[in-house]
Motif scaffolding. Structure first.
Motif, short mmCIF file in Angstrom:
data_model
loop_
_atom_site.label_atom_id
_atom_site.label_comp_id
_atom_site.label_asym_id
_atom_site.label_seq_id
_atom_site.Cartn_x
_atom_site.Cartn_y
_atom_site.Cartn_z
N GLU A 6 0.90 -1.23 0.00
CA GLU A 6 -0.02 -0.09 0.15
C GLU A 6 0.96 1.36 -0.09
O GLU A 6 0.59 2.19 -0.73
N LEU A 7 1.98 1.18 0.79
CA LEU A 7 2.71 2.40 0.67
C LEU A 7 3.79 2.66 -0.56
O LEU A 7 3.82 3.72 -0.97
N ASP A 8 4.10 1.53 -1.34
CA ASP A 8 4.47 1.59 -2.72
C ASP A 8 3.40 2.10 -3.42
O ASP A 8 3.80 2.95 -4.30
N LEU A 9 2.35 1.72 -3.49
CA LEU A 9 1.29 2.39 -4.10
C LEU A 9 1.16 3.67 -4.39
O LEU A 9 1.23 4.41 -4.99
N ASN A 10 1.05 4.15 -2.90
CA ASN A 10 0.87 5.42 -2.40
C ASN A 10 1.88 6.47 -3.12
O ASN A 10 2.05 7.63 -3.39
N GLY A 11 3.20 5.83 -2.79
CA GLY A 11 4.24 6.33 -3.25
C GLY A 11 4.57 6.58 -4.84
O GLY A 11 4.79 7.67 -5.34
N ALA A 12 4.13 5.85 -5.61
CA ALA A 12 4.09 5.84 -6.99
C ALA A 12 3.08 6.75 -7.51
O ALA A 12 3.39 7.58 -8.40
N LEU A 13 1.86 6.78 -6.78
CA LEU A 13 0.86 7.44 -6.98
C LEU A 13 1.30 9.11 -6.83
O LEU A 13 1.03 10.09 -7.66
N ALA A 14 1.86 9.32 -5.65
CA ALA A 14 2.23 10.56 -5.37
C ALA A 14 3.53 11.08 -6.46
O ALA A 14 3.37 12.28 -6.61
N ARG A 64 1.71 10.94 -32.25
CA ARG A 64 2.85 10.19 -33.11
C ARG A 64 3.18 8.86 -32.31
O ARG A 64 3.48 7.94 -33.35
N LEU A 65 3.09 8.65 -31.16
CA LEU A 65 3.26 7.42 -30.49
C LEU A 65 2.27 7.06 -29.28
O LEU A 65 1.95 7.80 -28.39
N ILE A 66 2.22 5.58 -29.22
CA ILE A 66 1.36 5.03 -28.23
C ILE A 66 2.41 4.05 -27.70
O ILE A 66 2.68 2.95 -28.57
N SER A 67 2.66 3.86 -26.27
CA SER A 67 3.54 2.88 -25.75
C SER A 67 2.75 2.24 -24.75
O SER A 67 2.32 2.92 -23.77
N ILE A 68 2.80 1.02 -24.72
CA ILE A 68 1.92 0.25 -23.71
C ILE A 68 2.61 -0.81 -23.19
O ILE A 68 3.39 -1.63 -23.81
N TYR A 69 2.58 -0.87 -21.85
CA TYR A 69 3.17 -1.86 -20.95
C TYR A 69 2.20 -2.61 -20.25
O TYR A 69 1.42 -2.14 -19.47
N THR A 70 2.15 -3.94 -20.58
CA THR A 70 0.91 -4.57 -19.92
C THR A 70 1.61 -6.34 -19.72
O THR A 70 2.41 -6.71 -20.45
N PRO A 71 1.10 -6.70 -18.63
CA PRO A 71 1.56 -8.21 -18.57
C PRO A 71 1.11 -9.20 -19.72
O PRO A 71 1.88 -10.00 -20.04
N ASP A 72 0.01 -8.99 -20.01
CA ASP A 72 -0.47 -10.10 -20.90
C ASP A 72 -1.79 -9.62 -21.95
O ASP A 72 -2.69 -9.96 -22.44
N LEU A 73 -1.57 -8.22 -22.62
CA LEU A 73 -2.49 -7.64 -23.41
C LEU A 73 -3.70 -7.40 -22.66
O LEU A 73 -4.68 -7.14 -23.55
N GLU A 74 -3.95 -7.67 -21.58
CA GLU A 74 -5.23 -7.35 -20.82
C GLU A 74 -6.42 -7.18 -21.62
O GLU A 74 -6.91 -6.16 -22.08
N ILE A 133 -0.83 9.72 -19.87
CA ILE A 133 -0.41 8.66 -19.02
C ILE A 133 -1.70 7.86 -18.30
O ILE A 133 -2.56 8.72 -17.66
N VAL A 134 -1.77 6.70 -18.56
CA VAL A 134 -2.63 5.80 -17.73
C VAL A 134 -1.89 4.83 -17.01
O VAL A 134 -1.09 4.33 -17.64
N TYR A 135 -1.83 4.89 -15.66
CA TYR A 135 -0.88 3.99 -14.79
C TYR A 135 -1.51 3.35 -13.77
O TYR A 135 -2.45 4.08 -13.08
N ARG A 136 -1.26 2.15 -13.80
CA ARG A 136 -1.68 1.22 -12.76
C ARG A 136 -0.41 0.65 -11.98
O ARG A 136 0.22 0.01 -12.67
N MET A 137 -0.35 0.67 -10.76
CA MET A 137 0.78 0.44 -10.03
C MET A 137 0.88 -1.17 -9.91
O MET A 137 1.83 -1.78 -10.17
N ARG A 138 -0.47 -1.76 -9.84
CA ARG A 138 -0.78 -3.26 -9.89
C ARG A 138 -1.62 -3.50 -11.02
O ARG A 138 -2.78 -3.09 -11.02
N ALA A 139 -0.93 -4.43 -12.02
CA ALA A 139 -1.85 -4.60 -13.17
C ALA A 139 -3.00 -5.53 -12.81
O ALA A 139 -3.93 -5.72 -13.49
N ASP A 140 -2.95 -6.27 -11.73
CA ASP A 140 -4.05 -6.90 -11.11
C ASP A 140 -5.24 -6.50 -10.49
O ASP A 140 -6.06 -7.12 -9.92
N THR A 141 -5.25 -5.05 -10.60
CA THR A 141 -6.30 -4.18 -9.83
C THR A 141 -6.61 -3.07 -10.74
O THR A 141 -5.69 -2.95 -11.80
#
Length: 180
Positions: A6-14, A64-74, A133-141
């Protein structure tokens, strides 16, 4: 363990929420008004519907550019008609457009023991150009943020994306899909 996650998530969002204020608002005229306007572009996401809408909106802003980082093409996000239409329009209407997708494949990382990629990122994000950017700290949520105007945060994650992209092996055949 849940507390540290939870602290890691809060830190990343901050980090994402505050990244824009470090350089841009100080350099622009009307700093207070600019900060206020930028803060209005940050959206907190908590559901699949919100993340889908944000992914579609952010992708539609790309020039110009779309970059997607995803675990499994969600598939809940990227195998949707609305998103595919945005990508189709982007690729067909812009002559120098590029869509890059990085898949996190834990089985390959374990098999190959690549030390650079071994600290597998659990996050998922979509970056349009070097601004949105659209960013999710954890791809499973579905908890995350979207910001249509945050060049500082977008550049941080675009740089990370580029490092992994450049370290990826070209010979796996997945980069071969190019427009003719």
């Amino acid at each position: 363990m849940a507390i540290s996650g939870e602290l890691d998530l809060n830190g990343a969002l901050a980090l994402l929420a505050n990244a824009r204020y470090a350089s841009e608002s100080a350099n622009e005229a009307g700093g207070a008004a600019s900060s206020r306007q930028s803060a209005e572009t940050l959206t907190v996401l908590t559901s699949l519907a919100e993340v889908r809408a944000a992914v579609n909106e952010i992708a539609a802003t790309a020039q110009r550019l779309i970059s997607i980082y995803t675990p499994d093409l969600e598939p809940d996000l990227y195998d949707q008609t609305a998103f595919l239409e945005v990508i189709k329009h982007f690729v067909l209407t812009r002559s120098f457009s590029k869509v890059r997708v990085l898949l996190a494949e834990p089985t390959r990382v374990m098999r190959d023991s690549n030390r650079f990629v071994a600290p597998q990122r659990a996050s998922s994000y979509l970056i349009a150009d070097d601004r949105a950017i659209v960013y999710r700290m954890r791809a499973d949520t579905w908890d995350g943020i979207a910001d249509i105007n945050n060049p500082s945060a977008a550049r941080v994650y675009l740089q990370e994306f580029d490092q992994v992209w450049n370290a990826s092996a070209v010979d796996h055949g997945l980069r071969a899909a190019r427009r003719g």
